[in-house]
Each structure stands twice: as structure tokens, then as C-alpha cells.
Motif scaffolding. Sequence first.
Motif, mmCIF file in Angstrom:
data_model
loop_
_atom_site.group_PDB
_atom_site.id
_atom_site.type_symbol
_atom_site.label_atom_id
_atom_site.label_comp_id
_atom_site.label_asym_id
_atom_site.label_seq_id
_atom_site.Cartn_x
_atom_site.Cartn_y
_atom_site.Cartn_z
ATOM 1 N N GLN A 15 1.072 -1.305 0.176
ATOM 2 C CA GLN A 15 0.082 -0.186 -0.505
ATOM 3 C C GLN A 15 1.116 1.560 0.408
ATOM 4 O O GLN A 15 0.269 2.547 -1.086
ATOM 5 N N ILE A 16 1.847 1.008 0.959
ATOM 6 C CA ILE A 16 2.800 1.917 0.998
ATOM 7 C C ILE A 16 3.922 2.505 -0.161
ATOM 8 O O ILE A 16 3.711 3.568 -0.939
ATOM 9 N N GLU A 17 4.119 1.666 -0.664
ATOM 10 C CA GLU A 17 5.310 1.453 -2.252
ATOM 11 C C GLU A 17 3.576 2.141 -3.630
ATOM 12 O O GLU A 17 3.888 3.356 -4.099
ATOM 13 N N TRP A 18 2.663 2.059 -3.724
ATOM 14 C CA TRP A 18 1.514 2.305 -4.740
ATOM 15 C C TRP A 18 1.354 3.809 -4.361
ATOM 16 O O TRP A 18 1.249 4.518 -4.770
ATOM 17 N N LEU A 19 1.387 4.555 -3.429
ATOM 18 C CA LEU A 19 0.750 5.022 -2.932
ATOM 19 C C LEU A 19 2.372 6.403 -3.027
ATOM 20 O O LEU A 19 2.125 7.486 -3.690
ATOM 21 N N THR A 20 3.288 5.732 -3.099
ATOM 22 C CA THR A 20 4.476 6.623 -3.075
ATOM 23 C C THR A 20 4.705 6.995 -4.648
ATOM 24 O O THR A 20 4.891 7.859 -4.671
ATOM 25 N N ARG A 65 0.969 10.878 6.975
ATOM 26 C CA ARG A 65 1.160 9.812 7.614
ATOM 27 C C ARG A 65 1.332 8.325 7.447
ATOM 28 O O ARG A 65 2.160 7.891 7.912
ATOM 29 N N PHE A 66 0.266 8.670 6.626
ATOM 30 C CA PHE A 66 0.593 6.972 5.295
ATOM 31 C C PHE A 66 1.536 6.607 4.806
ATOM 32 O O PHE A 66 1.996 4.643 5.050
ATOM 33 N N LEU A 67 2.119 7.555 4.713
ATOM 34 C CA LEU A 67 3.396 7.124 3.887
ATOM 35 C C LEU A 67 4.628 7.264 5.013
ATOM 36 O O LEU A 67 5.073 6.332 4.745
ATOM 37 N N GLY A 68 4.664 8.009 5.641
ATOM 38 C CA GLY A 68 4.971 7.608 7.141
ATOM 39 C C GLY A 68 5.090 6.188 7.867
ATOM 40 O O GLY A 68 5.742 5.451 8.421
ATOM 41 N N HIS A 69 4.327 6.114 7.994
ATOM 42 C CA HIS A 69 3.660 4.279 8.777
ATOM 43 C C HIS A 69 2.832 4.297 8.225
ATOM 44 O O HIS A 69 3.195 2.514 8.929
ATOM 45 N N GLY A 70 1.591 3.852 7.969
ATOM 46 C CA GLY A 70 1.229 3.260 6.814
ATOM 47 C C GLY A 70 -0.786 2.538 7.983
ATOM 48 O O GLY A 70 -0.515 2.948 8.668
ATOM 49 N N GLY A 71 -1.046 2.478 7.834
ATOM 50 C CA GLY A 71 -2.221 1.635 8.581
ATOM 51 C C GLY A 71 -2.504 3.204 9.680
ATOM 52 O O GLY A 71 -3.186 3.550 9.326
#
Length: 670
Positions: free
Chosen positions: A512-517, A546-552
Motif C-alpha cells: 500500500q505504501i509503495e503504491w501511494l508513493t 501519516r500513511f506514507l510514514g507509518h501506514g495503516g
Amino acid sequence: MSEIGLKSIYDLLDKNYYIPSYQRGYRWGKRQVQDLLEDLYTFAMEDKPKESFYCLQPVVVKKCDAETVSGNFLQSELDNNIWYEVIDGQQRLTTVYLLLKYLINTERVDMKEDYGKNLFRVSYQTRDNDGNCISRPDNPGNASPNAYYVTQGYKNIGNWFTSLPETKGIQQIKTVRAAFLDVLTNTKGGSGAHGYVQVIWYDTDEDDPIKTFTRLNIGKIPLKNAELIKALFLQKRDNDKISEVQQIQIAKEWDQIEATLQGDRIWAFLNRDMPEMPARIEYIFDVLFKVEGEKKKSEIAEKEYKAYGANQRSTRREQKRREAETLRRAEEKFKERYGTDEFASFRYFSELFERADREKIDEYWSKVREYYETFLEWYHNPLWYHYIGFLIYCGKPILEIYYLYRDKSKREFEKSLAEAIRGTLNVRLKVSADDATDITTDAGDPVVYDNKTKEKLRQLLVLYNIEYIIQKNKGLDAGYMVFPFDLFKSEKWDIEHVDSYTTNPLTREDQQIEWLTTVLQDLRDFGIDYTATEKITSQEKESLKRFLGHGGGEVKFEQITAIVSKLAGESAGEVKKDMKNTIGNLTLLNADINRGYGNAIFPSKKKEIIKKDAEGRFIPLCTKNVFLKNFTGAKNTPVSWSEEDMEAYQKDIVAVIKKFLKTDRQGEEE
């Protein structure tokens, strides 16, 4: 002078065959021997007309000169001691020899007395003192490799026959052996009840048999159908100078035709896929064989019809049944006469040229040139190239297109092509009161994306690309665009949803973080930085950060994807599911590019298309237009794909291909 034709095994009797040392000797094992015997068994024992035949692969030989005969001490009482050097096919020829030897021994047959000819003779160039091992395959007398395989081959034949009661349920092995003898000693026009076995016989006059052997066997390159047909056309049938001129002219034109058909673009134009065919001129012979074959079948059917009681008084229904039955019989007889394998067209021309003179050869070579020139005319006419290419892509046989073309004016042919495309698509344009348009089946069901309609949608999108190019070419005498069937057919194609159909299925946090980045970087490349834009609120910016930094955490991924859609300028509400599956949200894309997208949003897909196009990958023109929004009515929002865009895109598709769609409105069909 080369000789080529069909010879029965009976025709090979009373002759001498020499296997030179540059060949490796006999090496067929149990599997190859059994395969041949199984095929012969099926042929010999099936119920069929007595003129039926089973055809072995080609045997290529060269008549031995006096030096070869004397230098290798070749002596035989058969055929005035004339010997043939076997260049290709010695494994099959040797196995047939061993089979006949077995049948002679077990059935106590005297070939000369019972069948009028002696068993042919096979002699290997002396190696390891086993030059004559084949004359006593049941007791070769030494253990050289060649003798071993000859002995094993003979044993394998015997073992196959003795296993018949168990594997075939046949108690009378003698009956089977008699049937084998019948098919191996019968010939065309003979009295045998089980048919006959023949080979494609090629007696070459090439000076260097080793070179010929190398060409045919290194890399296991078999003698091709086209090479055999070429030899038929180039055979010298008389001794005058005109015949030599004819040979030179045919050979020159043959090479010219082959060179043209080796071009991938014309080859892709003429074929539904890109078939591997080392000699592509064979394509023309296949077409000619089909055309001539239809005539031959009609002749056979006419005879069958008369024999079947054409003069009997009958009802219309009985007459139709009789006509159908005679056509079925004609088809069967045609297959029995020429076979159904890759050499069927060769057998046809071999029979045709059996007693042909120079005029007959000229007549049929003119037909070859006529088809070639016809295909070239189609290829060089921009409109015909695109419409014929599309029909072939959809599976329309080339012969049906040829019949549309034959004896028609240019205008009539173009009209026939358009009608053929309309019939191939078989879809309807449904126009509502407010001029909204949908593409439907004849039953009125919308043509939307599902497993049943994928191919129909693919055809519509290919036609959209083709007709778009045709319309852009109007008025151009030179420099016109063409749809590259060669590039298109060299890849697999998916139907791609422009606005993703599936919701984001990523479940792992790192994915999820890779997709958002990736998505945020793609948007940044189009000038949208989520930290500086006013498109989303400060709270939404903070959620992304916040999601990019920690996710979930307390922010769900579904919320993140909604914020990204808003950032990209997507419609506030989710696009209706049924609209996402209409042709207005679909385009053609290379399968590997499409599947490499993962869960990309529109700007990410657009960026990838631009990148692949810059790298030289083939992207259909209308696919590029979709992602660049180069069509009438597209919204000026380069990073989003809205419902309005879908509607405008579908209208553009309909406007371009409308003449090929049936319509509900009276008088609008073109």
C-alpha cells in the motif's frame, strides 16, 4: 534431371539402395518402429475404398555414378545393377525393408513368384565389417552399432505382431500380416483390397549429395512441401530450348515471390497470426489447391449425384438430402485421393503434372502469379489493405475474400468488404430519444466487458483504430498511415479499463505504501504536488503524510485511495460500475504493459504509455489518443478520466465506425 512424384512401395521393389557413410546408419528404436506399424495397422484394417493410400514422408535419392558403384563394390542382379544413393529417408526405407523381410519370413512368401518383383536391396557403405548385415537381420553375425539396431528393429517388428491378440483383441495374426503384405505390394490402380502405401520420391540431380543431406538433416530441417512443388514445376519434360527458358523464368519469379512474402508486414496482412513457414510461397499453393480442390470436388459430386439416382423422381426434401449426401461423399473421396496432411497440395500437383507438357506448366504457373499479383494489389491499396487485414484478423478465410473480389469492379469490391465487416461484427447501434448511443447485440443486450464479449470488444476496438487511420488518410496520395498488422500480431493484447474496474486489492502495508508513493510521484510529474495543492484539505494532506510514514493506523487504505482520486480530479462520486464496463472505458493495450500496471490510476497509466511510446513500443494510435485525450469532447483534465470522458470517447468510437453498425433508426444504416 531431377525426378519427383509419388511412388508406391511396390514401385520401389526390384531396385538397389545405397546408404553412404556420411549418414549415421540405422538408428530407429522401439518407439519409432511401433508408431509406423500402428499407423499402417490403422490404415490396413479400416474399411475404405481400395484406391485409398497411406503416404510416407519423402525419400530423397540420387542415382549413383559408375565410380561410386565400382569404388564401393556394389553388385546386384536387380535393375541392371543401377543403385540409388539415399540422401534422406533411410530410416523409413530401412524399416519398410525390415518389415517386408519379416513378412516374407513368417508368411513364407516368394516375392518374385507371388508378386512379380524381388524385394529391394539395401547396402551400407562398409563400416566395421557390417556392410551386408541387413540381408540377415535375424542373425547379423557381428555386434557393430549398425548391426545391433538392425537386429533390434527386426525384433521390435516381430514383437509388435505377436502382441496383437492382447492389445488389439485380434486372434488371427496371420490375417493382419496378410493385410500388411497387401498394402505394401499393391499400387495405384492395383487389385489389392486394403489400399496401398506410397512415398514422396525425389530423385535429385544435385552434384553434391553430402551438401543436400546436411541441409535436410542438420537442425532436423525436413524437406518442405514448397520445395517438392518447386521441383515439380522445374522438372524438364522435353529437350527443347523453350523448356530450359521456362525453367529459368519460373525459378526467377519463384525467388521474387518468396522474397516479397518474407516481408513481415505483408505476411501479417495475409494471415490471422504469424505462422512459421520457411517457404512462404507455399501459402499461394495452399490457396490455389483450395480453389482447384473445390472444382475437383464439384466434378466428383456430379458423378456421385448421377450414380446416386439423380434421374429418380423425388420430393424437394429428398433431392436436398441426396445433394447433401453426394457432397459428403465427394469430400471423403477428395481426402482419400490427396490426404489431409501438409503434403496434400503436393499430391494434387504431382497427379496433375504426371503427364503434363510445357503448356500445362505455364497454365498453372500463370495461376500462381495471378494470386500473387492479386495479393499485392490488395496490399498496396490502402483501403483494401485495412479492410481485408481486419477481416483476416477476425478469422475470415482468404478464399472467401478472394471470391468477393473476383469479377467485381473496384467500387463493388469495396462495398462487399464493408458488408462483410458489418456481418462479421454483427452488432447494433441503439439510438435513444436524446441521441445517446449504445452498442448492443441483435438481441438488444449491451456489448459490455465480460468473458463472452471480450473478443467482440477487441474486434470493435481494432476496427476503431483501423477506420480512424483510414479517415485520416482521406485525400492523401502519398505519406498515408497504415495500421501495422505485423507489430500488432507479434504481441498479445488485453482490453484495458481506462478507469480501473476493480477496487484496489492491496492488503499488505508495504504494498500500500509503495503504491501511494508511486502515485504521488506520478501526480507530481504532471504538476500536482499534494503538499501544495488546494484540491484537498489540510487534514487529507496530513492523512497522506501519516500513511506514507507509518501506514495503516487510524487511516484506512480505502480513505487514502479516495483522497488520491480527489487529488487527481476524479468525479466526486464513484463511477457507476455498469459504465466502467462499457466500450467508453475500454482500450487496447499490450498484455505485458497492461499487467505491469498493477493498481495504477489514470495519470500513472498515462505516464507509462508515454514512456513506452518513447521507447519505441507499438501503442495503437487510438490508445494513445485516449490517454492524451485527443478526441472530440474530452475534458481538459490531463490527470483524470471522468464519466464525461467515457461518454465523449464512446461517441467518438461510434462516429468513426458507425457505417459498420446496424442501427435501430429507420434510414440511418449506411
